[in-house]
Enzyme design. Structure first.
Site, PDB file in Angstrom:
ATOM      1  NE  ARG A   1      -1.071   2.322   2.780  1.00  0.00           N
ATOM      2  CZ  ARG A   1      -0.547   3.533   3.421  1.00  0.00           C
ATOM      3  NH1 ARG A   1      -0.281   4.615   2.424  1.00  0.00           N
ATOM      4  NH2 ARG A   1      -0.094   3.531   4.487  1.00  0.00           N
ATOM      5  CG  ASP A   2       3.477   3.991   2.866  1.00  0.00           C
ATOM      6  OD1 ASP A   2       3.933   5.102   2.184  1.00  0.00           O
ATOM      7  OD2 ASP A   2       3.349   4.297   4.292  1.00  0.00           O
TER       8      ASP A   2
ATOM      9  CG  HIS B   1       2.665   6.955  -2.155  1.00  0.00           C
ATOM     10  ND1 HIS B   1       1.493   7.562  -2.291  1.00  0.00           N
ATOM     11  CD2 HIS B   1       2.088   6.429  -0.883  1.00  0.00           C
ATOM     12  CE1 HIS B   1       0.599   7.665  -1.600  1.00  0.00           C
ATOM     13  NE2 HIS B   1       0.819   7.057  -0.601  1.00  0.00           N
TER      14      HIS B   1
ATOM     15  CB  SER C   1       1.969  11.388   6.992  1.00  0.00           C
ATOM     16  OG  SER C   1       0.984  10.791   7.709  1.00  0.00           O
TER      17      SER C   1
ATOM     18  CG  HIS D   1       2.532   4.322   9.268  1.00  0.00           C
ATOM     19  ND1 HIS D   1       2.303   3.346   8.430  1.00  0.00           N
ATOM     20  CD2 HIS D   1       3.003   5.583   8.545  1.00  0.00           C
ATOM     21  CE1 HIS D   1       2.517   3.757   7.202  1.00  0.00           C
ATOM     22  NE2 HIS D   1       3.015   4.858   7.047  1.00  0.00           N
TER      23      HIS D   1
ATOM     24  CG  HIS E   1       6.810   7.596   6.229  1.00  0.00           C
ATOM     25  ND1 HIS E   1       6.915   7.015   4.967  1.00  0.00           N
ATOM     26  CD2 HIS E   1       5.598   7.852   6.463  1.00  0.00           C
ATOM     27  CE1 HIS E   1       5.532   6.751   4.605  1.00  0.00           C
ATOM     28  NE2 HIS E   1       4.949   7.044   5.471  1.00  0.00           N
TER      29      HIS E   1
ATOM     30  CE1 TYR F   1      -0.320  11.783   4.245  1.00  0.00           C
ATOM     31  CE2 TYR F   1      -0.346  11.655   1.756  1.00  0.00           C
ATOM     32  CZ  TYR F   1      -0.913  11.282   3.129  1.00  0.00           C
ATOM     33  OH  TYR F   1      -1.692  10.545   3.136  1.00  0.00           O
TER      34      TYR F   1
END
Lengths: 298, 342
Positions: free
Chosen positions: B15-16, B19, B169, B196, B198, B287
């Protein structure tokens, strides 16, 4: 000049903003504000401005139907379904600003002519009012295969109704893009941005047109013409950046600043709804008055 | 005897990671990776467009393969793992969630900007009604003070979420900020808390370990860092680290390394690294999925992507506002032209 009498049903933010806009109209005469809370700011202001006020909702108006020929409904979708029936029975023309969608969708510069005699019309959504004119402006030059709009509004201007039923916004807007904008397929996205001070409403329209050759000059002229047309009733409506042409893809960036009548200027999303409603009512009024003139002459 | 700690891992690469590869996943890639993750006993695998159900768009990038097809194949090859889908109200809608549930998705992660939890009650309620395990996903958690985050997390809990995530995010949170947020949520909520990350500031692993220390029990990772920006906490590394720490995940880390090396690495156009622009995502608080769109706009207008990102951060642009990238780039280019002419 003769004026057509109108009433507002719903004394909340939208109704009160409408009242201030209607006060300026040369062809509409606001006579009455209908609410359910006598202490609401909207009803208090209406009293101060010397309008009739009704504080027991639609029932009060049904007792005095002579007060208006056109009624703006700024209540809720659920309430509108009932109001629509009752107002139809007494022969009033109704502008629905709720998401109820009882009547046909209208975007003034695109299809008002088709609905001059309608007893009830719906204004889709704020995102629809801001973007469908542009989709149509492109589609009238070159067929639109797909149109997608992204409406970004400040968190402060998204009310509890919109929030609790956000799918209604995306689904209704997408339907409007197809039915009224002319796109074969439509899609809508809504983003809420909480920045302070609140951001002005922005809409981005992404379009894929049919065919390999894109008539950029004619499309641009059509978009600019449409911008002027919308500006005639929403002064704060403007194309923010030079539209981007990339193959058969076109992107248009819009900003809608509110007139700041009752609602703050950042909430262009609400302003464009009330402004569109006044525009439709004015067209209805002109049509009614022209009919009267013809009959008198006859 | 010390109580054995358990962490439930959600793999977000399908999913991520969408991108990072411009939403170009194929049925073949998803089938093989989902099967591999299942064999490695990864508890949850998220499959959707990068922006969640309905994300395929000109705004975010059109999917090469319909996400419903990807969800269906993933669900068909797993025996152990649960398939999760992401949904952002305003982008995805309830009919899409129903369709995903029909195709075998068993978990719904309902994501809103950190201040806008109140757009999610209908979607959370529907997910529960469909019998799905339901997660509230508060994105861009770095943008608000902890008190606000707690207030919004409680809303999601009140709507029926089984777990609420702190979602970094932008990869902008520093370890002490993660500590404060997770600590507050584990104190104030009765449901589970997730995290979550990054890796834009190279802090994904450190932040994840802090989150676990403070009581987060659900953790997201992306295998081989296949996620937006510089990717997420690298799942196979995390599982190995947790194993060394004596934290139980139930994941076979040896098998997971094989999946990373043999199946996921070939999907990446080039290995994930912290480039100057992904670093600036974290630094400016933007983001993570803006990365590739910003590179494209920078090229178009002849700008440094970092200048665009810094301005986007300054304007407090939120997730989903990808259209602002071109808008901001055009403004910067205009200003420069004026300055040059003077």
């Amino acid at each position: 000049m003769n004026k057509i009498k109108v009433a507002i049903l719903g004394s909340g933010n939208i109704g009160t903003d409408l009242m201030i806009k209607l006060d300026r109209s040369e062809i509409l005469e606001i006579t009455t504000m209908i609410g359910i809370d006598p202490n609401s700011d909207g009803l208090q202001r209406a009293r101060e401005l010397g309008y009739e006020t009704i504080d027991n909702g639609i029932n009060g108006f049904l007792e005095r139907p002579e007060l208006a020929d056109i009624v703006f409904d700024a209540t809720s979708a659920k309430a509108h379904i009932r109001h629509a029936k009752l107002l139809k029975q007494i022969g009033k023309q109704v502008l629905d600003l709720t998401p109820a969608a009882v009547g046909p969708f209208v975007v003034p510069p695109v299809n008002i002519e088709e609905h001059l005699n309608a007893d009830n019309i719906n204004l889709i959504t704020c995102g629809g009012q801001a973007t469908i004119p542009i989709v149509h402006a492109i589609d009238r030059i070159q067929l639109v295969d797909y149109a997608e709009i992204v409406a970004t509004i400040s968190s402060k201007s998204a009310g509890p109704g919109t929030r609790a039923n956000i799918d209604e916004f995306t689904q209704t807007t997408a339907r409007g893009i197809e039915k009224i904008g002319g796109a074969k397929k439509g899609k809508a996205i809504i983003i809420l941005n909480p920045a302070e001070p609140p951001i002005i409403m922005r809409d981005t329209i992404h379009v894929l047109v049919e065919g390999k050759y894109v008539d950029q000059d004619r499309i641009m002229a059509s978009i600019r013409e449409m911008e002027k047309e919308v500006q005639s009733y929403v002064p704060g409506y403007k194309i923010r950046q030079e539209p981007v042409f990339d193959g058969n893809r076109i992107t248009v960036f819009i900003e809608v600043e509110g007139a700041g009548d009752y609602l703050p200027t950042y909430s262009g999303n609400l302003d464009i709804m009330t402004a569109a409603a006044v525009k439709v009512a004015e067209e209805w009024a002109k049509h009614k008055l022209s009919k009267v003139t013809v009959e008198e002459r006859g | 005897m010390e109580k054995k700690r358990e962490i439930r891992i959600t793999e977000v690469a399908l999913r991520d990671g969408s991108h990072a590869i411009r939403h170009q996943f194929t049925v073949d890639q998803v089938t093989k990776i989902a099967r591999g993750l299942d064999e490695a006993k990864v508890p949850v695998i998220e499959v959707s467009h990068g922006d969640g159900l309905g994300g395929s768009s000109l705004q975010y990038g059109l999917s090469l393969t319909n996400e419903m097809e990807l969800i269906e194949v993933a669900a068909s090859v797993v025996n152990h793992s649960k398939i999760a889908v992401l949904l952002l109200p305003g982008i995805g809608t309830m009919p899409e969630l129903k369709q995903a549930a029909n195709l075998g998705a068993k978990m719904a992660r309902i994501a809103t900007h950190v201040t806008e939890a109140d757009v999610s009650p209908q979607h959370i309620a529907l997910a529960k009604e469909l019998g799905m395990e339901t997660v509230g996903f508060l994105m861009m958690s770095h943008m608000v003070p902890t008190t606000k985050l707690v207030e919004q997390a409680k809303l999601m809990e009140s709507y029926g979420a089984d777990c609420v995530y702190v979602v970094d995010s932008a990869g902008a949170l520093l370890p002490h900020e993660v500590r404060e947020r997770i600590r507050a949520l584990t104190n104030e909520l009765t449901v589970e808390v997730g995290f979550h990350a990054h890796n834009n500031l190279s802090l994904a692993m450190a932040n994840t370990l802090v989150a676990i220390e403070e009581g987060a029990t659900r953790i997201d990772g992306s295998i081989r860092c296949l996620g937006a920006g510089a990717g997420n906490t690298q799942t196979e590394v995390l599982v190995s680290v947790l194993d060394r720490m004596g934290v139980h995940t139930g994941v076979d880390h040896y098998k997971l390394m094989d999946v990373a090396e043999d199946l996921v690495a070939p999907v990446l156009e080039k290995p994930q690294e912290i480039t100057k622009d992904s670093l600036v995502l974290g630094y400016a608080g933007v983001y993570s999925s803006f990365l590739l769109h910003t590179r494209k706009a920078a090229e178009r207008f002849g700008l440094d992507p970092r200048d665009i990102l810094i301005e986007l951060g300054r304007q407090k642009i939120v997730g989903g506002q990808e259209d602002m990238i071109v808008d901001v780039a055009a403004d910067i280019a205009k200003q420069r032209n004026i300055t040059e002419k003077v």
